[in-house]
Scaffold this motif. Structure first.
Motif, mmCIF file in Angstrom:
data_model
loop_
_atom_site.group_PDB
_atom_site.id
_atom_site.type_symbol
_atom_site.label_atom_id
_atom_site.label_comp_id
_atom_site.label_asym_id
_atom_site.label_seq_id
_atom_site.Cartn_x
_atom_site.Cartn_y
_atom_site.Cartn_z
ATOM 1 N N PRO A 67 1.040 -1.336 -0.561
ATOM 2 C CA PRO A 67 -0.026 -0.027 0.499
ATOM 3 C C PRO A 67 0.884 0.934 -0.238
ATOM 4 C CG PRO A 67 0.149 -0.990 2.358
ATOM 5 C CD PRO A 67 0.090 -1.929 1.599
ATOM 6 N N LEU A 68 2.537 1.141 0.492
ATOM 7 C CA LEU A 68 2.805 2.264 0.190
ATOM 8 C C LEU A 68 3.643 3.260 -0.943
ATOM 9 C CD1 LEU A 68 4.798 2.141 4.157
ATOM 10 C CD2 LEU A 68 2.857 3.381 3.519
ATOM 11 N N ASP A 69 3.544 1.963 -1.485
ATOM 12 C CA ASP A 69 4.266 1.949 -3.015
ATOM 13 C C ASP A 69 4.083 3.695 -3.753
ATOM 14 O OD1 ASP A 69 5.402 -0.630 -2.031
ATOM 15 O OD2 ASP A 69 3.844 -1.618 -4.442
ATOM 16 N N ALA A 70 2.729 3.814 -3.954
ATOM 17 C CA ALA A 70 2.229 5.445 -4.424
ATOM 18 C C ALA A 70 3.138 6.123 -3.505
ATOM 19 C CB ALA A 70 1.035 4.839 -4.667
ATOM 20 N N ILE A 71 2.773 6.332 -2.315
ATOM 21 C CA ILE A 71 3.266 6.874 -1.657
ATOM 22 C C ILE A 71 4.700 7.782 -1.941
ATOM 23 C CG2 ILE A 71 3.179 7.420 0.970
ATOM 24 C CD1 ILE A 71 0.640 6.001 0.885
ATOM 25 N N VAL A 72 5.175 6.692 -1.570
ATOM 26 C CA VAL A 72 6.787 6.176 -1.090
ATOM 27 C C VAL A 72 7.960 6.234 -2.522
ATOM 28 C CG1 VAL A 72 7.019 6.364 1.191
ATOM 29 C CG2 VAL A 72 7.324 4.609 -0.300
ATOM 30 N N GLY A 73 7.211 5.922 -3.612
ATOM 31 C CA GLY A 73 7.976 5.362 -4.332
ATOM 32 C C GLY A 73 9.174 6.444 -5.276
ATOM 33 N N THR A 74 8.906 7.728 -5.142
ATOM 34 C CA THR A 74 9.668 7.876 -5.353
ATOM 35 C C THR A 74 11.448 8.498 -4.976
ATOM 36 O OG1 THR A 74 8.910 9.914 -4.476
ATOM 37 C CG2 THR A 74 8.345 9.804 -7.015
ATOM 38 N N GLY A 75 10.431 7.440 -2.896
ATOM 39 C CA GLY A 75 12.511 7.630 -2.575
ATOM 40 C C GLY A 75 12.044 8.202 -1.040
ATOM 41 N N GLY A 76 10.930 9.416 -1.055
ATOM 42 C CA GLY A 76 9.831 10.251 -0.083
ATOM 43 C C GLY A 76 9.321 9.578 1.135
ATOM 44 N N GLU A 77 9.011 10.995 1.483
ATOM 45 C CA GLU A 77 7.614 10.667 3.166
ATOM 46 C C GLU A 77 6.795 11.432 2.712
ATOM 47 O OE1 GLU A 77 11.119 10.562 5.626
ATOM 48 O OE2 GLU A 77 10.984 12.773 6.257
ATOM 49 N N SER A 78 6.038 10.850 3.799
ATOM 50 C CA SER A 78 5.141 11.693 3.617
ATOM 51 C C SER A 78 3.960 11.235 5.246
ATOM 52 C CB SER A 78 3.576 11.532 2.443
ATOM 53 O OG SER A 78 2.663 12.741 3.333
ATOM 54 N N PHE A 79 3.376 12.260 5.782
ATOM 55 C CA PHE A 79 2.031 11.875 6.711
ATOM 56 C C PHE A 79 1.085 11.421 6.161
ATOM 57 C CE2 PHE A 79 3.947 15.957 8.628
ATOM 58 C CZ PHE A 79 4.804 15.000 10.273
ATOM 59 N N TYR A 80 1.503 9.404 6.550
ATOM 60 C CA TYR A 80 0.301 8.797 5.984
ATOM 61 C C TYR A 80 -1.194 8.325 6.560
ATOM 62 C CZ TYR A 80 -0.712 4.396 5.020
ATOM 63 O OH TYR A 80 -1.142 2.616 3.828
ATOM 64 N N HIS A 81 -1.240 8.842 8.289
ATOM 65 C CA HIS A 81 -2.214 8.657 9.093
ATOM 66 C C HIS A 81 -2.038 8.996 10.365
ATOM 67 C CE1 HIS A 81 -0.588 5.065 10.372
ATOM 68 N NE2 HIS A 81 -0.456 5.310 11.359
ATOM 69 N N VAL A 82 -3.592 9.524 10.952
ATOM 70 C CA VAL A 82 -3.615 10.395 11.874
ATOM 71 C C VAL A 82 -4.393 8.315 13.153
ATOM 72 C CG1 VAL A 82 -4.850 11.290 13.715
ATOM 73 C CG2 VAL A 82 -3.447 12.374 11.456
ATOM 74 N N CYS A 83 -3.507 8.319 13.848
ATOM 75 C CA CYS A 83 -4.251 7.166 14.831
ATOM 76 C C CYS A 83 -5.284 7.382 16.014
ATOM 77 C CB CYS A 83 -3.157 5.974 14.943
ATOM 78 S SG CYS A 83 -4.096 4.566 15.915
ATOM 79 N N TYR A 84 -6.091 7.422 16.403
ATOM 80 C CA TYR A 84 -7.040 7.573 17.826
ATOM 81 C C TYR A 84 -7.517 6.413 17.999
ATOM 82 C CZ TYR A 84 -6.876 12.214 15.590
ATOM 83 O OH TYR A 84 -7.017 13.668 14.642
#
Length: 104
Positions: A67-84
């Motif tokens: 599931p992270l392939d599209a988010i970090v595919g370019t070698g980056g990082e991103s806030f992904y979710h907030v958990c409560y």
């Protein structure tokens, strides 16, 4: 307490380079839980905690497509979710949904 009965738990940080993210968080004074593999989500996880700052979960891809392939595919990082978290899920979910919020 608020309408949803939720308490903040952590922010998820998706990263292609968990070692770099963990080094940064260590420099801020975070402590780390054990590294874990979540086979249901096909990701690797490390929960990071700090006495004064929000908890962070470093989420990184595995060696197989996930599931992270599209988010970090370019070698980056991103806030992904907030958990409560909640102690009354049967009350929190309907309140959250009836207010028009998305539940994942």
């Amino acid at each position: 307490m608020h309408d949803f009965g939720l308490q903040f738990h952590h922010v998820g940080l998706a990263t292609a380079s968990p070692e770099v993210s963990l080094k940064f968080l260590r420099g801020l004074g975070y402590g780390f839980g054990p590294a874990m593999h979540d086979s249901e989500q096909n990701v690797n996880l490390v929960l990071c905690t700090h006495a004064q700052l929000p908890s962070m979960e470093v989420v990184s891809p595995t060696d197989t497509p996930g599931p992270l392939d599209a988010i970090v595919g370019t070698g980056g990082e991103s806030f992904y979710h907030v958990c409560y978290e909640t102690t009354e899920l049967t009350l929190s979910l309907p309140a959250f949904k009836s207010a028009g919020h998305r539940v994942v």
